[in-house]
Design an enzyme around this catalytic site. Sequence first.
Site, PDB file in Angstrom:
ATOM      1  N   ASP A  31     -17.130 -69.513 -14.881  1.00 61.56           N
ATOM      2  CA  ASP A  31     -17.517 -68.281 -14.649  1.00 61.56           C
ATOM      3  C   ASP A  31     -17.842 -67.064 -15.495  1.00 61.56           C
ATOM      4  O   ASP A  31     -18.071 -67.022 -16.988  1.00 61.56           O
ATOM      5  CB  ASP A  31     -15.785 -67.563 -14.442  1.00 61.56           C
ATOM      6  CG  ASP A  31     -16.310 -66.199 -13.949  1.00 61.56           C
ATOM      7  OD1 ASP A  31     -16.360 -65.784 -14.428  1.00 61.56           O
ATOM      8  OD2 ASP A  31     -14.962 -66.609 -12.429  1.00 61.56           O
ATOM      9  N   ARG A  32     -19.065 -66.819 -14.855  1.00 64.26           N
ATOM     10  CA  ARG A  32     -20.389 -65.848 -15.836  1.00 64.26           C
ATOM     11  C   ARG A  32     -19.081 -65.090 -16.121  1.00 64.26           C
ATOM     12  O   ARG A  32     -19.533 -63.994 -17.734  1.00 64.26           O
ATOM     13  CB  ARG A  32     -21.427 -65.357 -14.895  1.00 64.26           C
ATOM     14  CG  ARG A  32     -22.463 -66.188 -15.131  1.00 64.26           C
ATOM     15  CD  ARG A  32     -21.818 -67.512 -14.259  1.00 64.26           C
ATOM     16  NE  ARG A  32     -21.632 -68.043 -12.381  1.00 64.26           N
ATOM     17  CZ  ARG A  32     -21.248 -68.353 -11.743  1.00 64.26           C
ATOM     18  NH1 ARG A  32     -20.571 -69.492 -12.228  1.00 64.26           N
ATOM     19  NH2 ARG A  32     -20.960 -68.655 -11.214  1.00 64.26           N
ATOM     20  N   THR A  33     -18.430 -63.984 -15.961  1.00 62.38           N
ATOM     21  CA  THR A  33     -17.573 -62.989 -15.743  1.00 62.38           C
ATOM     22  C   THR A  33     -17.050 -63.214 -17.276  1.00 62.38           C
ATOM     23  O   THR A  33     -16.592 -61.852 -17.522  1.00 62.38           O
ATOM     24  CB  THR A  33     -16.967 -61.830 -14.451  1.00 62.38           C
ATOM     25  OG1 THR A  33     -17.953 -61.317 -13.907  1.00 62.38           O
ATOM     26  CG2 THR A  33     -15.557 -61.139 -15.675  1.00 62.38           C
ATOM     27  N   CYS A  92     -27.766 -66.505  -7.909  1.00 54.72           N
ATOM     28  CA  CYS A  92     -26.072 -65.835  -8.835  1.00 54.72           C
ATOM     29  C   CYS A  92     -26.356 -64.492  -9.809  1.00 54.72           C
ATOM     30  O   CYS A  92     -27.475 -65.428 -11.142  1.00 54.72           O
ATOM     31  CB  CYS A  92     -25.640 -66.603  -9.583  1.00 54.72           C
ATOM     32  SG  CYS A  92     -23.837 -65.826 -11.102  1.00 54.72           S
ATOM     33  N   ALA A 123     -24.947 -64.923 -13.624  1.00 53.94           N
ATOM     34  CA  ALA A 123     -26.105 -66.370 -14.277  1.00 53.94           C
ATOM     35  C   ALA A 123     -27.300 -65.436 -14.886  1.00 53.94           C
ATOM     36  O   ALA A 123     -27.695 -66.045 -16.097  1.00 53.94           O
ATOM     37  CB  ALA A 123     -26.513 -66.891 -13.579  1.00 53.94           C
ATOM     38  N   LYS A 177     -15.594 -66.268  -3.067  1.00 52.96           N
ATOM     39  CA  LYS A 177     -16.048 -67.471  -3.039  1.00 52.96           C
ATOM     40  C   LYS A 177     -15.112 -68.279  -2.797  1.00 52.96           C
ATOM     41  O   LYS A 177     -15.010 -69.282  -2.854  1.00 52.96           O
ATOM     42  CB  LYS A 177     -15.858 -67.071  -4.668  1.00 52.96           C
ATOM     43  CG  LYS A 177     -16.865 -66.552  -5.487  1.00 52.96           C
ATOM     44  CD  LYS A 177     -16.446 -66.620  -6.926  1.00 52.96           C
ATOM     45  CE  LYS A 177     -17.628 -65.520  -7.541  1.00 52.96           C
ATOM     46  NZ  LYS A 177     -19.175 -67.190  -7.693  1.00 52.96           N
ATOM     47  N   CYS A 218     -24.902 -58.399  -6.333  1.00 52.77           N
ATOM     48  CA  CYS A 218     -23.297 -59.791  -6.762  1.00 52.77           C
ATOM     49  C   CYS A 218     -24.178 -60.490  -5.346  1.00 52.77           C
ATOM     50  O   CYS A 218     -24.064 -60.229  -4.473  1.00 52.77           O
ATOM     51  CB  CYS A 218     -22.142 -59.517  -7.171  1.00 52.77           C
ATOM     52  SG  CYS A 218     -21.147 -61.455  -6.752  1.00 52.77           S
TER      53      CYS A 218
END
Lengths: 234, 234
Positions: free
Chosen positions: A50-52, A85, A88, A167, A198
């Site tokens: 997960d990027r966050t 994304c 990313a 998601k 996003c």
Amino acid sequence: MIERPLVGILGGMGPAATVDFYSKLIAATPASTDEEHLKVMIWADPSVPDRTKAIVRGGEDPTPKLVNGAQRLKDAGAAFYVVTCNGAHAFLPRVRQQVDLEYLSIVEVTAEHLAALPYVSSAGLLATDATLTAGLYQESLAASNLTPVLPDAAGQHAVMEAIYAVKAGSLTAEQERALVEVAESLVGQGADVIVAACTEIPLALSAEDSPRPLIDPSILLANQVVQKASAWNK
Amino acid sequence: MIERPLVGILGGMGPAATVDFYSKLIAATPASTDEEHLKVMIWADPSVPDRTKAIVRGGEDPTPKLVNGAQRLKDAGAAFYVVTCNGAHAFLPRVRQQVDLEYLSIVEVTAEHLAALPYVSSAGLLATDATLTAGLYQESLAASNLTPVLPDAAGQHAVMEAIYAVKAGSLTAEQERALVEVAESLVGQGADVIVAACTEIPLALSAEDSPRPLIDPSILLANQVVQKASAWNK
């Protein structure tokens, strides 16, 4: 017959946003038969961390999995690639150090588009905590003298809820309404447009429901891919 | 964490049907986060020669391009693959001779499903000339004592028109209505269900408009992929 370049798509973050992008790429392609469409390889590894979590909370670094995906696309002969994304993109400069394959940045494509719109001086951002914390759009917009407008803490929380719900495939009408309210608050702060920054946002907020023009970076990126691919052999 | 198998999708025939299948695969996956979704590679080469032209009119053989795609999926480490085009299945036994990678057949999955439905003794086929001429469904259905029901020549022409229109992104309401009429004619000939035996058909005929239950092989295949992938490490 001209051999078309292979377009790489690094997706899976999330899967529904990948479907959405591919669908927009097909719509952007001037084609009346299968054969006229672009040759595409999609590498969709949804296990990219997960990027966050990575950017905001010190979670696992997604770079190795992104490097792996980019390498697969390069190995298969991709001429260039895109990453579906926004968050990313904070890791892509490091990916580029390890995989020498050009990518089209969804952030840069969008900032360039906004800079060319005469009526826009400030842009409201609906994005993940990752994208905002990394300052991806803020930097690109500032470079074009555009003012980014961000939600307050409660609004940003509602944005993240909607994104994770897309998601999970469990988006509710209430979450959709909350997103419209956040967009309205951005307009209240002076936003001339709302940027779906996003790739899950266009799946939760329609252009019709947006209180100002909804800028969809996925569509802008799709158009750019078609343009680049069609110029490839010329 | 269990490493999920890589699912290969040989698509692009056409692109919109590939999007549709991937979308159905995501919907079929029990997942509440990105990370729980399947790891997928899509090889979408729309330049695979037209399957109907090849089978019915002696056109270019699509086998080499299918072999190339299957090899790419195998090289990338796919555990197995699916092909999101019914007509292409006529060539898969030959592909298998050259690329030793298991595939799930959309035709067999569908025939097995129909055989298990107690109320079905005959199935109406909406398919390309390629799929019908190759006898793909007729053979599989006969093996389960099910009677295939085919459109007459004019009806089949309307089916092909609708399919090519989906591929061109130019489907009209008239073409959609014509498809419903063909489905009705199949019911008139005794069909208990309508099989969307071309991956473009679900994009042209909705379950609501079908005069009998619409069997969507793409959904059946998606379910089968999820089942096979989740059993992979057990």
